[in-house]
Design a protein around this motif. Structure first.
Motif, PDB file in Angstrom:
ATOM      1  N   ASN A  23      60.276  72.113  13.728  1.00  0.00           N
ATOM      2  CA  ASN A  23      59.926  73.366  13.073  1.00  0.00           C
ATOM      3  C   ASN A  23      58.565  73.773  13.610  1.00  0.00           C
ATOM      4  OD1 ASN A  23      62.246  73.485  11.443  1.00  0.00           O
ATOM      5  ND2 ASN A  23      61.307  72.162   9.909  1.00  0.00           N
ATOM      6  N   LEU A  24      58.430  75.043  13.976  1.00  0.00           N
ATOM      7  CA  LEU A  24      57.178  75.556  14.522  1.00  0.00           C
ATOM      8  C   LEU A  24      56.547  76.512  13.515  1.00  0.00           C
ATOM      9  CD1 LEU A  24      58.379  76.449  18.137  1.00  0.00           C
ATOM     10  CD2 LEU A  24      57.528  74.274  17.300  1.00  0.00           C
ATOM     11  N   TYR A  25      55.285  76.293  13.226  1.00  0.00           N
ATOM     12  CA  TYR A  25      54.507  77.146  12.344  1.00  0.00           C
ATOM     13  C   TYR A  25      53.456  77.794  13.235  1.00  0.00           C
ATOM     14  CZ  TYR A  25      56.760  74.236   8.824  1.00  0.00           C
ATOM     15  OH  TYR A  25      57.689  73.571   8.054  1.00  0.00           O
ATOM     16  N   ILE A  26      53.598  79.083  13.496  1.00  0.00           N
ATOM     17  CA  ILE A  26      52.802  79.731  14.528  1.00  0.00           C
ATOM     18  C   ILE A  26      52.000  80.894  13.962  1.00  0.00           C
ATOM     19  CG2 ILE A  26      52.925  80.961  16.735  1.00  0.00           C
ATOM     20  CD1 ILE A  26      55.555  79.434  17.236  1.00  0.00           C
ATOM     21  N   THR A  27      50.755  80.989  14.402  1.00  0.00           N
ATOM     22  CA  THR A  27      49.944  82.173  14.157  1.00  0.00           C
ATOM     23  C   THR A  27      49.803  82.867  15.507  1.00  0.00           C
ATOM     24  OG1 THR A  27      48.710  81.035  12.419  1.00  0.00           O
ATOM     25  CG2 THR A  27      47.745  83.064  13.306  1.00  0.00           C
ATOM     26  N   LEU A  28      50.370  84.070  15.614  1.00  0.00           N
ATOM     27  CA  LEU A  28      50.299  84.836  16.855  1.00  0.00           C
ATOM     28  C   LEU A  28      48.874  85.324  17.094  1.00  0.00           C
ATOM     29  CD1 LEU A  28      53.555  86.980  16.542  1.00  0.00           C
ATOM     30  CD2 LEU A  28      53.235  84.857  17.818  1.00  0.00           C
ATOM     31  N   SER A  29      48.591  85.780  18.297  1.00  0.00           N
ATOM     32  CA  SER A  29      47.239  86.222  18.632  1.00  0.00           C
ATOM     33  C   SER A  29      46.782  87.408  17.796  1.00  0.00           C
ATOM     34  CB  SER A  29      47.131  86.536  20.124  1.00  0.00           C
ATOM     35  OG  SER A  29      48.046  87.551  20.475  1.00  0.00           O
ATOM     36  N   ASN A  30      47.719  88.166  17.210  1.00  0.00           N
ATOM     37  CA  ASN A  30      47.333  89.285  16.344  1.00  0.00           C
ATOM     38  C   ASN A  30      47.173  88.862  14.880  1.00  0.00           C
ATOM     39  OD1 ASN A  30      49.954  88.935  15.422  1.00  0.00           O
ATOM     40  ND2 ASN A  30      50.667  90.976  16.008  1.00  0.00           N
ATOM     41  N   GLY A  31      47.291  87.553  14.590  1.00  0.00           N
ATOM     42  CA  GLY A  31      47.116  87.025  13.243  1.00  0.00           C
ATOM     43  C   GLY A  31      48.402  86.893  12.444  1.00  0.00           C
ATOM     44  N   GLU A  32      49.499  87.448  12.949  1.00  0.00           N
ATOM     45  CA  GLU A  32      50.783  87.348  12.246  1.00  0.00           C
ATOM     46  C   GLU A  32      51.260  85.903  12.246  1.00  0.00           C
ATOM     47  OE1 GLU A  32      55.385  88.888  12.828  1.00  0.00           O
ATOM     48  OE2 GLU A  32      53.784  89.879  13.923  1.00  0.00           O
ATOM     49  N   LYS A  33      51.742  85.446  11.092  1.00  0.00           N
ATOM     50  CA  LYS A  33      52.246  84.080  10.960  1.00  0.00           C
ATOM     51  C   LYS A  33      53.762  84.111  10.941  1.00  0.00           C
ATOM     52  CE  LYS A  33      48.260  82.473   8.368  1.00  0.00           C
ATOM     53  NZ  LYS A  33      47.696  81.451   9.184  1.00  0.00           N
TER      54      LYS A  33
ATOM     55  N   ASP B 262      48.151  77.628  16.549  1.00  0.00           N
ATOM     56  CA  ASP B 262      47.277  78.737  16.170  1.00  0.00           C
ATOM     57  C   ASP B 262      46.773  79.375  17.467  1.00  0.00           C
ATOM     58  OD1 ASP B 262      45.094  80.375  15.395  1.00  0.00           O
ATOM     59  OD2 ASP B 262      44.875  79.197  13.563  1.00  0.00           O
ATOM     60  N   LEU B 263      47.376  80.487  17.859  1.00  0.00           N
ATOM     61  CA  LEU B 263      47.037  81.114  19.132  1.00  0.00           C
ATOM     62  C   LEU B 263      45.653  81.753  19.149  1.00  0.00           C
ATOM     63  CD1 LEU B 263      50.589  82.427  19.983  1.00  0.00           C
ATOM     64  CD2 LEU B 263      49.416  80.427  20.904  1.00  0.00           C
ATOM     65  N   PRO B 264      45.169  82.382  18.065  1.00  0.00           N
ATOM     66  CA  PRO B 264      43.796  82.896  18.112  1.00  0.00           C
ATOM     67  C   PRO B 264      42.759  81.788  18.305  1.00  0.00           C
ATOM     68  CG  PRO B 264      44.983  83.919  16.287  1.00  0.00           C
ATOM     69  CD  PRO B 264      45.857  82.812  16.830  1.00  0.00           C
ATOM     70  N   LYS B 265      42.982  80.636  17.694  1.00  0.00           N
ATOM     71  CA  LYS B 265      42.047  79.513  17.819  1.00  0.00           C
ATOM     72  C   LYS B 265      42.376  78.622  19.011  1.00  0.00           C
ATOM     73  CE  LYS B 265      40.970  79.154  12.919  1.00  0.00           C
ATOM     74  NZ  LYS B 265      41.083  78.325  11.718  1.00  0.00           N
ATOM     75  N   GLN B 266      43.546  78.858  19.657  1.00  0.00           N
ATOM     76  CA  GLN B 266      43.988  78.066  20.802  1.00  0.00           C
ATOM     77  C   GLN B 266      44.134  76.592  20.447  1.00  0.00           C
ATOM     78  OE1 GLN B 266      44.171  79.354  24.519  1.00  0.00           O
ATOM     79  NE2 GLN B 266      44.947  80.863  23.083  1.00  0.00           N
ATOM     80  N   THR B 267      44.712  76.297  19.270  1.00  0.00           N
ATOM     81  CA  THR B 267      44.903  74.915  18.852  1.00  0.00           C
ATOM     82  C   THR B 267      46.376  74.605  18.643  1.00  0.00           C
ATOM     83  OG1 THR B 267      44.604  75.454  16.513  1.00  0.00           O
ATOM     84  CG2 THR B 267      42.647  74.756  17.732  1.00  0.00           C
ATOM     85  N   VAL B 268      46.704  73.352  18.889  1.00  0.00           N
ATOM     86  CA  VAL B 268      48.057  72.851  18.662  1.00  0.00           C
ATOM     87  C   VAL B 268      47.926  71.531  17.922  1.00  0.00           C
ATOM     88  CG1 VAL B 268      50.183  72.009  19.740  1.00  0.00           C
ATOM     89  CG2 VAL B 268      48.937  73.922  20.774  1.00  0.00           C
ATOM     90  N   ALA B 269      48.664  71.402  16.823  1.00  0.00           N
ATOM     91  CA  ALA B 269      48.731  70.143  16.085  1.00  0.00           C
ATOM     92  C   ALA B 269      50.202  69.734  16.022  1.00  0.00           C
ATOM     93  CB  ALA B 269      48.146  70.296  14.697  1.00  0.00           C
ATOM     94  N   PHE B 270      50.451  68.454  16.053  1.00  0.00           N
ATOM     95  CA  PHE B 270      51.813  67.917  16.127  1.00  0.00           C
ATOM     96  C   PHE B 270      51.948  66.831  15.061  1.00  0.00           C
ATOM     97  CE2 PHE B 270      54.590  64.785  18.529  1.00  0.00           C
ATOM     98  CZ  PHE B 270      55.775  65.477  18.338  1.00  0.00           C
ATOM     99  N   TYR B 271      52.981  66.937  14.218  1.00  0.00           N
ATOM    100  CA  TYR B 271      53.163  66.027  13.083  1.00  0.00           C
ATOM    101  C   TYR B 271      54.626  65.603  12.957  1.00  0.00           C
ATOM    102  CZ  TYR B 271      48.809  68.235  11.478  1.00  0.00           C
ATOM    103  OH  TYR B 271      47.539  68.720  11.384  1.00  0.00           O
ATOM    104  N   ASP B 272      54.846  64.540  12.188  1.00  0.00           N
ATOM    105  CA  ASP B 272      56.191  64.267  11.681  1.00  0.00           C
ATOM    106  C   ASP B 272      56.499  65.377  10.681  1.00  0.00           C
ATOM    107  OD1 ASP B 272      57.043  61.854  12.903  1.00  0.00           O
ATOM    108  OD2 ASP B 272      55.799  60.674  11.539  1.00  0.00           O
ATOM    109  N   GLU B 273      57.759  65.803  10.625  1.00  0.00           N
ATOM    110  CA  GLU B 273      58.179  66.800   9.626  1.00  0.00           C
ATOM    111  C   GLU B 273      58.954  66.079   8.534  1.00  0.00           C
ATOM    112  OE1 GLU B 273      57.456  69.542   8.331  1.00  0.00           O
ATOM    113  OE2 GLU B 273      58.666  71.151   9.182  1.00  0.00           O
ATOM    114  N   LEU B 274      58.568  66.280   7.312  1.00  0.00           N
ATOM    115  CA  LEU B 274      59.224  65.646   6.175  1.00  0.00           C
ATOM    116  C   LEU B 274      59.868  66.714   5.311  1.00  0.00           C
ATOM    117  CD1 LEU B 274      56.314  63.232   5.179  1.00  0.00           C
ATOM    118  CD2 LEU B 274      58.264  62.722   6.650  1.00  0.00           C
ATOM    119  N   TYR B 275      61.108  66.464   4.899  1.00  0.00           N
ATOM    120  CA  TYR B 275      61.790  67.392   3.997  1.00  0.00           C
ATOM    121  C   TYR B 275      62.189  66.627   2.750  1.00  0.00           C
ATOM    122  CZ  TYR B 275      65.128  70.655   2.023  1.00  0.00           C
ATOM    123  OH  TYR B 275      65.797  71.510   1.179  1.00  0.00           O
TER     124      TYR B 275
END
Length: 171
Positions: free
Chosen positions: A5-15, A72-85
């Motif tokens: 699952n990808l949680y993304i903030t685009l460069s215009n701030g849209e999530k 987070d594209l405005p901050k140019q960061t990528v974090a990677f985790y286990d996904e738990l449901y």
């Protein structure tokens, strides 16, 4: 095939939220080289969205996703985790932070020859060297700057304005 699952903030701030349609562990390379690195290079929400539409199922999450990327594209960061449901509550949560695996893969694919050429240069010195060259004749310098920016995971950000490179952030 692993799903993320990808949680993304685009460069215009849209999530937005989406699911990577292909193998998504960093070590398999596909998601890093065909999705994340290009996304980090655009700085244009329309281009980012077009690429995401090509590689992801938009506005969806999968309960069988193994991983979570927070990009987070405005901050140019990528974090990677286990996904738990949690079936009982229907809630997704991030598990163990696995970002070190993403960074390790970036280091693995970095061009060693170019890295050795600029080993003694600070980010500022490398920017100055690139700017002193004739217009856009800094392929090796550009490659090294891009790798440094990616490996810094948001601590070093630069941009092109006109024919010059400018540092936006250098921690």
């Amino acid at each position: 095939m692993t799903r993320s699952n990808l949680y993304i903030t685009l460069s215009n701030g849209e999530k937005l939220i989406c699911v990577a349609d292909s193998s998504s562990t960093p070590e398999q390379g596909y998601i890093v080289e065909n999705l994340i690195i290009p996304l980090l290079s655009f700085s244009n929400a329309e281009h980012e969205l077009a690429l995401l539409n090509e590689h992801c199922t938009m506005n969806d999450q999968r309960i069988n996703a193994d991983y979570r990327y927070e990009i987070d594209l405005p901050k140019q960061t990528v974090a990677f985790y286990d996904e738990l449901y949690f079936f009982k509550t229907g809630v997704f949560r991030k598990g163990e932070n696995l970002t070190r695996r993403y960074i390790a893969y970036l280091e693995k694919i970095q061009n060693q020859t170019v890295k050795d050429m600029f080993k003694g240069y600070s980010n500022q010195a490398l920017i100055q060297k690139a700017n002193s060259l004739p217009d856009f004749k800094w392929d090796d310098e550009g490659t090294e700057l891009r790798q440094r920016s990616l490996l810094s995971n948001g601590a070093f950000i630069y941009t092109i304005r006109g024919n010059s490179l400018i540092i936006l952030k250098d921690n």
